[in-house]
Design a protein around this motif. Structure first.
Motif, PDB file in Angstrom:
ATOM      1  N   VAL A  69       0.858  -1.183   0.000  1.00 21.82           N
ATOM      2  CA  VAL A  69       0.000   0.000   0.000  1.00 21.82           C
ATOM      3  C   VAL A  69       0.894   1.232   0.000  1.00 21.82           C
ATOM      4  O   VAL A  69       1.840   1.326   0.783  1.00 21.82           O
ATOM      5  CB  VAL A  69      -0.933   0.037   1.228  1.00 21.82           C
ATOM      6  N   LYS A  70       0.567   2.149  -0.884  1.00 24.92           N
ATOM      7  CA  LYS A  70       1.313   3.398  -0.994  1.00 24.92           C
ATOM      8  C   LYS A  70       0.342   4.561  -0.867  1.00 24.92           C
ATOM      9  O   LYS A  70      -0.792   4.479  -1.320  1.00 24.92           O
ATOM     10  CB  LYS A  70       2.030   3.482  -2.342  1.00 24.92           C
ATOM     11  N   ALA A  71       0.817   5.624  -0.247  1.00 28.45           N
ATOM     12  CA  ALA A  71       0.031   6.856  -0.157  1.00 28.45           C
ATOM     13  C   ALA A  71       0.966   8.028  -0.386  1.00 28.45           C
ATOM     14  O   ALA A  71       2.099   8.027   0.099  1.00 28.45           O
ATOM     15  CB  ALA A  71      -0.622   6.983   1.211  1.00 28.45           C
ATOM     16  N   CYS A  72       0.504   8.981  -1.146  1.00 30.67           N
ATOM     17  CA  CYS A  72       1.233  10.234  -1.337  1.00 30.67           C
ATOM     18  C   CYS A  72       0.280  11.365  -1.004  1.00 30.67           C
ATOM     19  O   CYS A  72      -0.771  11.497  -1.628  1.00 30.67           O
ATOM     20  CB  CYS A  72       1.751  10.354  -2.764  1.00 30.67           C
ATOM     21  N   LEU A  73       0.630  12.145   0.009  1.00 32.28           N
ATOM     22  CA  LEU A  73      -0.197  13.260   0.444  1.00 32.28           C
ATOM     23  C   LEU A  73       0.544  14.551   0.138  1.00 32.28           C
ATOM     24  O   LEU A  73       1.696  14.713   0.546  1.00 32.28           O
ATOM     25  CB  LEU A  73      -0.481  13.163   1.941  1.00 32.28           C
ATOM     26  N   SER A  74      -0.113  15.438  -0.587  1.00 34.36           N
ATOM     27  CA  SER A  74       0.502  16.697  -0.998  1.00 34.36           C
ATOM     28  C   SER A  74      -0.333  17.864  -0.500  1.00 34.36           C
ATOM     29  O   SER A  74      -1.556  17.860  -0.617  1.00 34.36           O
ATOM     30  CB  SER A  74       0.591  16.776  -2.522  1.00 34.36           C
ATOM     31  N   GLY A  75       0.349  18.872   0.034  1.00 35.18           N
ATOM     32  CA  GLY A  75      -0.312  20.077   0.468  1.00 35.18           C
ATOM     33  C   GLY A  75      -0.575  20.995  -0.708  1.00 35.18           C
ATOM     34  O   GLY A  75       0.234  21.078  -1.633  1.00 35.18           O
ATOM     35  N   GLU A  76      -1.710  21.648  -0.686  1.00 34.35           N
ATOM     36  CA  GLU A  76      -2.073  22.592  -1.744  1.00 34.35           C
ATOM     37  C   GLU A  76      -2.498  23.896  -1.104  1.00 34.35           C
ATOM     38  O   GLU A  76      -2.929  23.925   0.039  1.00 34.35           O
ATOM     39  CB  GLU A  76      -3.192  22.015  -2.606  1.00 34.35           C
ATOM     40  N   GLY A  77      -2.380  24.968  -1.853  1.00 32.60           N
ATOM     41  CA  GLY A  77      -2.685  26.294  -1.316  1.00 32.60           C
ATOM     42  C   GLY A  77      -1.427  26.894  -0.720  1.00 32.60           C
ATOM     43  O   GLY A  77      -0.379  26.266  -0.664  1.00 32.60           O
ATOM     44  N   ALA A  78      -1.530  28.104  -0.249  1.00 30.73           N
ATOM     45  CA  ALA A  78      -0.370  28.801   0.298  1.00 30.73           C
ATOM     46  C   ALA A  78       0.076  28.170   1.607  1.00 30.73           C
ATOM     47  O   ALA A  78      -0.734  27.721   2.404  1.00 30.73           O
ATOM     48  CB  ALA A  78      -0.704  30.271   0.523  1.00 30.73           C
ATOM     49  N   SER A  79       1.382  28.116   1.805  1.00 34.79           N
ATOM     50  CA  SER A  79       1.915  27.627   3.073  1.00 34.79           C
ATOM     51  C   SER A  79       2.683  28.753   3.746  1.00 34.79           C
ATOM     52  O   SER A  79       3.081  29.719   3.111  1.00 34.79           O
ATOM     53  CB  SER A  79       2.839  26.431   2.851  1.00 34.79           C
ATOM     54  N   VAL A 108       9.913  23.793   3.934  1.00 36.23           N
ATOM     55  CA  VAL A 108       8.615  23.375   4.461  1.00 36.23           C
ATOM     56  C   VAL A 108       8.208  22.064   3.794  1.00 36.23           C
ATOM     57  O   VAL A 108       8.233  21.966   2.563  1.00 36.23           O
ATOM     58  CB  VAL A 108       7.548  24.465   4.202  1.00 36.23           C
ATOM     59  N   ILE A 109       7.852  21.063   4.575  1.00 35.96           N
ATOM     60  CA  ILE A 109       7.393  19.790   4.016  1.00 35.96           C
ATOM     61  C   ILE A 109       6.100  20.041   3.254  1.00 35.96           C
ATOM     62  O   ILE A 109       5.121  20.542   3.813  1.00 35.96           O
ATOM     63  CB  ILE A 109       7.182  18.731   5.102  1.00 35.96           C
ATOM     64  N   SER A 110       6.102  19.683   1.970  1.00 40.48           N
ATOM     65  CA  SER A 110       4.920  19.921   1.125  1.00 40.48           C
ATOM     66  C   SER A 110       4.303  18.617   0.621  1.00 40.48           C
ATOM     67  O   SER A 110       3.213  18.633   0.074  1.00 40.48           O
ATOM     68  CB  SER A 110       5.293  20.805  -0.065  1.00 40.48           C
ATOM     69  N   SER A 111       5.017  17.491   0.809  1.00 34.00           N
ATOM     70  CA  SER A 111       4.502  16.213   0.329  1.00 34.00           C
ATOM     71  C   SER A 111       5.112  15.092   1.176  1.00 34.00           C
ATOM     72  O   SER A 111       6.279  15.154   1.557  1.00 34.00           O
ATOM     73  CB  SER A 111       4.873  16.027  -1.136  1.00 34.00           C
ATOM     74  N   VAL A 112       4.297  14.074   1.455  1.00 36.81           N
ATOM     75  CA  VAL A 112       4.734  12.906   2.205  1.00 36.81           C
ATOM     76  C   VAL A 112       4.338  11.664   1.419  1.00 36.81           C
ATOM     77  O   VAL A 112       3.187  11.534   1.005  1.00 36.81           O
ATOM     78  CB  VAL A 112       4.088  12.860   3.617  1.00 36.81           C
ATOM     79  N   ALA A 113       5.298  10.757   1.203  1.00 38.78           N
ATOM     80  CA  ALA A 113       5.028   9.493   0.534  1.00 38.78           C
ATOM     81  C   ALA A 113       5.264   8.364   1.535  1.00 38.78           C
ATOM     82  O   ALA A 113       6.310   8.331   2.213  1.00 38.78           O
ATOM     83  CB  ALA A 113       5.918   9.323  -0.691  1.00 38.78           C
TER      84      ALA A 113
END
Length: 116
Positions: A69-79, A108-113
């Motif tokens: 199982v893989k997941a990639c979570l990415s932040g969107e919008g201004a940080s 700034v962490i913007s994505s986690v895999a």
């Protein structure tokens, strides 16, 4: 169904429950045991919290249940220009998944895999 994408507003905490349910469903599809599924759900939730702490307003979460199982979570919008306190979240993620990686933009962490 081995792939799933969801996007939501990080300001609405009700979506965190849906995120955990999707993570658990993907573990079920990949025939992972209950303990592994619980660990993965914690890591997915902590990843979303990292993105929220870093000031992102939205999240895009992509899941895949082929060969694990893989997941990639990415932040969107201004940080914000600096990251929030994510030490505990990072420690949990590092301890509970087989592998993980983080993408940073301007410190700034913007994505986690995640991978189990």
């Amino acid at each position: 169904m081995n792939d799933l994408v969801m996007e939501f507003d990080l300001e609405d905490d009700r979506y965190f429950t849906a995120l955990r349910l999707v993570a658990g469903a993907m573990c079920n599809i990949a025939e992972k045991d209950v303990d592994t599924a619980e660990d993965f759900k914690v890591c997915v939730s902590e990843s979303a919290l990292i993105l929220k702490n870093n000031g992102f307003s939205r999240i895009k979460a992509q899941f895949n249940a082929q060969n694990g199982v893989k997941a990639c979570l990415s932040g969107e919008g201004a940080s914000r220009s600096s990251c929030g306190d994510n030490e505990l979240s990072l420690a949990l993620i590092g301890a509970l998944v087989e592998s993980c990686s983080f993408e940073e933009k301007d410190g700034v962490i913007s994505s986690v895999a995640l991978n189990i």
